[in-house]
Structures are given as C-alpha cells and as structure tokens.
Design a protein around this motif. Structure first.
Motif, PDB file in Angstrom:
ATOM      1  N   ILE A  53       0.842  -1.199   0.000  1.00  0.00           N
ATOM      2  CA  ILE A  53       0.000   0.000   0.000  1.00  0.00           C
ATOM      3  C   ILE A  53       0.876   1.246   0.000  1.00  0.00           C
ATOM      4  O   ILE A  53       0.605   2.205  -0.722  1.00  0.00           O
ATOM      5  N   ARG A  54       1.926   1.236   0.793  1.00  0.00           N
ATOM      6  CA  ARG A  54       2.836   2.398   0.825  1.00  0.00           C
ATOM      7  C   ARG A  54       3.429   2.673  -0.549  1.00  0.00           C
ATOM      8  O   ARG A  54       3.546   3.829  -0.956  1.00  0.00           O
ATOM      9  N   GLU A  55       3.808   1.630  -1.269  1.00  0.00           N
ATOM     10  CA  GLU A  55       4.350   1.812  -2.622  1.00  0.00           C
ATOM     11  C   GLU A  55       3.322   2.455  -3.545  1.00  0.00           C
ATOM     12  O   GLU A  55       3.645   3.365  -4.313  1.00  0.00           O
ATOM     13  N   GLU A  56       2.083   1.992  -3.487  1.00  0.00           N
ATOM     14  CA  GLU A  56       1.026   2.559  -4.325  1.00  0.00           C
ATOM     15  C   GLU A  56       0.729   4.003  -3.917  1.00  0.00           C
ATOM     16  O   GLU A  56       0.530   4.870  -4.774  1.00  0.00           O
ATOM     17  N   ALA A  57       0.696   4.273  -2.620  1.00  0.00           N
ATOM     18  CA  ALA A  57       0.423   5.632  -2.146  1.00  0.00           C
ATOM     19  C   ALA A  57       1.535   6.592  -2.559  1.00  0.00           C
ATOM     20  O   ALA A  57       1.270   7.756  -2.878  1.00  0.00           O
ATOM     21  N   PHE A  58       2.763   6.122  -2.571  1.00  0.00           N
ATOM     22  CA  PHE A  58       3.885   6.951  -2.994  1.00  0.00           C
ATOM     23  C   PHE A  58       3.769   7.299  -4.478  1.00  0.00           C
ATOM     24  O   PHE A  58       4.066   8.413  -4.892  1.00  0.00           O
ATOM     25  N   HIS A  60       0.917   7.256  -6.334  1.00  0.00           N
ATOM     26  CA  HIS A  60      -0.373   7.841  -6.714  1.00  0.00           C
ATOM     27  C   HIS A  60      -0.899   8.732  -5.585  1.00  0.00           C
ATOM     28  O   HIS A  60      -1.272   8.224  -4.528  1.00  0.00           O
ATOM     29  N   PRO A  61      -0.979  10.037  -5.811  1.00  0.00           N
ATOM     30  CA  PRO A  61      -1.424  10.944  -4.743  1.00  0.00           C
ATOM     31  C   PRO A  61      -2.888  10.780  -4.338  1.00  0.00           C
ATOM     32  O   PRO A  61      -3.304  11.328  -3.327  1.00  0.00           O
ATOM     33  N   SER A  62      -3.642   9.997  -5.073  1.00  0.00           N
ATOM     34  CA  SER A  62      -5.050   9.779  -4.715  1.00  0.00           C
ATOM     35  C   SER A  62      -5.230   8.576  -3.788  1.00  0.00           C
ATOM     36  O   SER A  62      -6.365   8.240  -3.432  1.00  0.00           O
ATOM     37  N   ILE A  63      -4.119   7.940  -3.380  1.00  0.00           N
ATOM     38  CA  ILE A  63      -4.198   6.763  -2.514  1.00  0.00           C
ATOM     39  C   ILE A  63      -3.686   7.112  -1.126  1.00  0.00           C
ATOM     40  O   ILE A  63      -2.623   7.710  -0.971  1.00  0.00           O
ATOM     41  N   PHE A  64      -4.470   6.729  -0.127  1.00  0.00           N
ATOM     42  CA  PHE A  64      -4.130   6.998   1.263  1.00  0.00           C
ATOM     43  C   PHE A  64      -4.116   5.697   2.051  1.00  0.00           C
ATOM     44  O   PHE A  64      -4.709   4.703   1.650  1.00  0.00           O
ATOM     45  N   LEU A  65      -3.460   5.740   3.199  1.00  0.00           N
ATOM     46  CA  LEU A  65      -3.295   4.554   4.029  1.00  0.00           C
ATOM     47  C   LEU A  65      -3.624   4.880   5.470  1.00  0.00           C
ATOM     48  O   LEU A  65      -3.177   5.902   6.003  1.00  0.00           O
ATOM     49  N   LEU A  66      -4.409   4.022   6.082  1.00  0.00           N
ATOM     50  CA  LEU A  66      -4.575   4.006   7.532  1.00  0.00           C
ATOM     51  C   LEU A  66      -4.068   2.653   7.995  1.00  0.00           C
ATOM     52  O   LEU A  66      -4.382   1.628   7.385  1.00  0.00           O
TER      53      LEU A  66
END
Length: 89
Positions: A53-58, A60-66
């Motif tokens: 998830i961290r890789e995808e969030a890095f 793509h700015p539209s992806i967030f992680l909790l």
C-alpha cells in the motif's frame, strides 16, 4: 467541477491484490465524471500488505493509508476509513 468519491477498502493480508485493485479502479474511474481517492485500511496485516500500500500511495497521490497495528475486524476498519475521509459522495 467533478464530484469527489472516496473509496474505502479495509484489507488484511492482501499483499498480492493491492496493485491489481488499484489498476482496476483507475481504469474504471478514468471514464467517469468523478475525482476519487482510495483509502486502504490495513487491519494488522502480517504479509507485506502495508508495504504494498505504501508503494502505491507513494506513486499515486489519490491513494491513502490508515494502519491499524492489530486486527480489529472489518467493521472497525471500515469505520476508521469513513471517519478519516471527507468525500462528497
């Protein structure tokens, strides 16, 4: 101006499915009249899901992680995502 949709996805041990789901959602939303965010809630995964998830969030700015440090269950993960997001829809 496009309406904003928040997609909230609780996950636990789904490392191999994160990028597949991101690509599928991006493909669908490129033809829709909406802006969107994807919020993944990692519910205590032990298989590398958090890293995926961290890789995808890095990328793509539209992806967030909790991140939930222990498994709290689907309902609590979903509620955490809903509390954290600010969608119009």
């Amino acid at each position: 101006m496009k309406k904003k949709i928040s997609i909230i996805i609780p996950v636990c041990n789904e490392k191999n499915n994160i990028s597949i789901l991101v690509r599928s959602l991006q493909k669908e939303f490129c033809s829709l009249p909406f802006d969107y965010t994807i919020t993944y809630i990692d519910d205590g995964s032990t298989d590398g899901t958090l890293h995926a998830i961290r890789e995808e969030a890095f990328a793509h700015p539209s992806i967030f992680l909790l991140y939930l440090s222990r498994n709290c269950g689907h309902k609590k993960g979903l509620k955490a995502g809903m509390d954290a997001s600010k969608p119009e829809w």
